[in-house]
Design an enzyme around this catalytic site. Sequence first.
Site, short mmCIF file in Angstrom:
data_model
loop_
_atom_site.label_atom_id
_atom_site.label_comp_id
_atom_site.label_asym_id
_atom_site.label_seq_id
_atom_site.Cartn_x
_atom_site.Cartn_y
_atom_site.Cartn_z
CG ASP A 155 -8.23 -4.21 -2.74
OD1 ASP A 155 -7.55 -3.43 -3.22
OD2 ASP A 155 -9.68 -4.16 -2.80
CG HIS A 209 -1.87 0.98 1.09
ND1 HIS A 209 -1.93 2.14 1.32
CD2 HIS A 209 -3.38 0.57 0.93
CE1 HIS A 209 -3.28 2.84 1.18
NE2 HIS A 209 -4.20 1.99 0.85
C1 SDX Z 1 -6.27 -0.01 -2.92
O1 SDX Z 1 -4.49 4.55 -2.06
C2 SDX Z 1 -5.47 4.01 -1.37
O2 SDX Z 1 -5.91 4.28 -0.17
C3 SDX Z 1 -5.99 2.80 -2.17
C4 SDX Z 1 -7.08 1.97 -1.50
C5 SDX Z 1 -8.36 2.56 -1.12
O3 SDX Z 1 -8.90 2.28 -0.21
O4 SDX Z 1 -8.62 3.26 -1.93
O5 SDX Z 1 -6.47 1.41 0.11
C6 SDX Z 1 -7.42 0.52 -2.13
O6 SDX Z 1 -6.06 0.34 -3.98
C7 SDX Z 1 -5.30 -0.81 -2.13
C8 SDX Z 1 -4.21 -1.30 -3.09
C9 SDX Z 1 -4.61 -2.40 -4.07
N1 SDX Z 1 -3.68 -2.73 -4.93
C10 SDX Z 1 -2.89 -4.22 -4.78
O7 SDX Z 1 -3.13 -4.93 -4.05
C11 SDX Z 1 -1.92 -4.21 -6.06
C12 SDX Z 1 -0.70 -4.77 -5.44
N2 SDX Z 1 0.19 -3.74 -4.74
C13 SDX Z 1 0.93 -3.17 -5.53
O8 SDX Z 1 1.09 -3.00 -6.97
C14 SDX Z 1 1.46 -1.65 -4.67
O9 SDX Z 1 1.85 -2.09 -3.56
C15 SDX Z 1 0.62 -0.62 -4.73
C16 SDX Z 1 0.18 -0.18 -5.97
C17 SDX Z 1 -0.59 -0.70 -3.76
C18 SDX Z 1 1.33 0.50 -3.97
O10 SDX Z 1 2.49 0.84 -4.88
P1 SDX Z 1 3.55 2.01 -4.59
O11 SDX Z 1 3.25 2.64 -3.33
O12 SDX Z 1 3.93 2.59 -5.77
O13 SDX Z 1 4.52 1.07 -4.30
P2 SDX Z 1 5.74 0.72 -5.24
O14 SDX Z 1 5.36 0.01 -6.50
O15 SDX Z 1 6.97 1.75 -5.21
O16 SDX Z 1 6.68 -0.70 -4.47
C19 SDX Z 1 7.64 -0.55 -3.40
C20 SDX Z 1 8.33 -1.78 -3.40
C21 SDX Z 1 8.85 -2.23 -4.92
O17 SDX Z 1 10.14 -2.90 -4.94
P3 SDX Z 1 11.62 -2.41 -5.00
O18 SDX Z 1 11.57 -1.53 -6.34
O19 SDX Z 1 11.59 -1.40 -3.68
O20 SDX Z 1 12.46 -3.28 -4.77
O21 SDX Z 1 7.47 -2.91 -3.15
C22 SDX Z 1 7.46 -3.85 -4.13
C23 SDX Z 1 7.79 -3.16 -5.52
O22 SDX Z 1 8.34 -3.91 -6.51
N3 SDX Z 1 5.88 -4.12 -4.13
C24 SDX Z 1 5.64 -5.49 -4.61
C25 SDX Z 1 4.29 -5.21 -4.21
N4 SDX Z 1 3.70 -3.89 -3.83
C26 SDX Z 1 4.95 -3.30 -3.79
N5 SDX Z 1 6.16 -6.57 -4.66
C27 SDX Z 1 5.33 -7.80 -4.79
N6 SDX Z 1 4.02 -7.71 -4.53
C28 SDX Z 1 3.38 -6.43 -4.29
N7 SDX Z 1 2.13 -6.50 -4.14
#
Ligand code: SDX
Length: 418
Positions: free
Chosen positions: A359, A302
């Site tokens: 989710d 998140h």
């Molecule tokens: C919702 O914003 C809100 O409030 C949203 C929400 C709401 O109520 O409105 O809470 C609802 O959208 C919840 C999120 C649902 N999405 C997912 O579950 C999809 C999977 N999650 C990710 O794609 C990610 O965690 C996000 C999109 C939720 C957040 O992305 P960020 O903040 O841009 O984080 P990032 O992509 O920069 O990740 C940081 C690191 C990265 O690794 P490094 O580059 O540091 O090595 O964490 C890793 C990412 O690769 N990472 C994950 C991951 N989420 C982040 N690796 C594997 N699996 C994941 N799910």
Amino acid sequence: MSKSAKLDLGEKQIELPIIEGSEGERAVDISKLRAETGFITMDNGFGNSGSCESKITFIDGEKGILKHRGYTIENLSEKSSFLELAYLLFNQKLPSADELTSFKGKITERSRIPEGIKALIKSFPKEAHPMSIASAAMVALSAHYPELTDQDLNDSQKNEIFPLLLGQFKTIAAAIYRHGQGESFVDPDPSLDYTADFLYMMKGKQVNPEIAKALDVLLILHADHEQNCSAATVRVVGSSKANLFASLSAGIDALWGPLHGGANQAVLEMLEAIQKDGGGYEKFISKAKDKEDPFRLMGFGHRVYKNFDPRAKVIKSYCDEVLEALETEDPLLDIAKGLEKTALSDEYFVSRKLFPNVDFYSGIIYKALGIPTNMFTVMFALGRQPGWMSQWRELVESPAMRITRPRQIYQGKTDEKL
Ligand code: SDX
């Protein structure tokens, strides 16, 4: 604590005011930065940039705290109802018993949708993704209620459009489901409460109160979440003085993405893939950690929560309760719990503070309620409507409102000649 920050840009120094929030958050106000220095700031994904000051929702991502108008999500999900929370979000105060009764009555009276909206839903292919129909139907409502598309709604119009949209979208969501099932639409039953009526219109028969209550809790948990991607989109569209129907339709589109609300559908598909693959989730954990692999552990991570999403905790505990009440089991729940346990003991997830979000478990309950996977994000939108509308209302009523228009740094070619 200093009330201003000093910024030394080399050839220029500037002092910028510091804003402090009621829960102790702090921001450097850069509104005058470009005018006084020619500099702008850059912040990919706006993870460090505030777009507004708001009184609706507070999140402490480090501590896993979520509050709406000062009430914790745990307190609200245990003691409140979706429509009482919707009223609190819209009107900045809890309704009296009479106010809540009148609010519910307005929603019930406005739950029948125009024939033109029914025709629009039927015009989509049966296989259309429900979110495409939801977005189209939402903006199409503006053609049926033109008196509510003024660029500046007065208070009585606002108090009309909020219950109208809650009533209309409930029926639209149920009709979208029926269309996908190839079934005729069921009109609302004014004798039923909000979620019982939605489920009645969806299933064509009344459901047991346990199911309606479970859905009411899920809608509470999705009601608002400050400046998330879809709420920010509603504000961006609202800032051009487009009408509320258009702003909400854009919010539905933003929510559709699998990185946002679409994740609840992606989580179920991921759990079903793990089940099909024999239930071993280690392979999927490895894929999620592999930078070469685009696969992500859906429902994990998140932008704001670097601790457990408090909504995920409530939903996880509710899964067992709902499955027991429905006298059903779901092997996907055991897979989800095992996946969570394994990920939360893996350095990759621990070091990046990746926890289950709202989710991760919600789909287990939607599935138990008989809601198909491709309808999960429409359910998220149904819950998020009061939040989007409250964010829009706070925006348009703010004296500070101005059209959202970010700047950029140009990196393209210069001085080309034809
Ligand atoms: C919702 O914003 C809100 O409030 C949203 C929400 C709401 O109520 O409105 O809470 C609802 O959208 C919840 C999120 C649902 N999405 C997912 O579950 C999809 C999977 N999650 C990710 O794609 C990610 O965690 C996000 C999109 C939720 C957040 O992305 P960020 O903040 O841009 O984080 P990032 O992509 O920069 O990740 C940081 C690191 C990265 O690794 P490094 O580059 O540091 O090595 O964490 C890793 C990412 O690769 N990472 C994950 C991951 N989420 C982040 N690796 C594997 N699996 C994941 N799910």
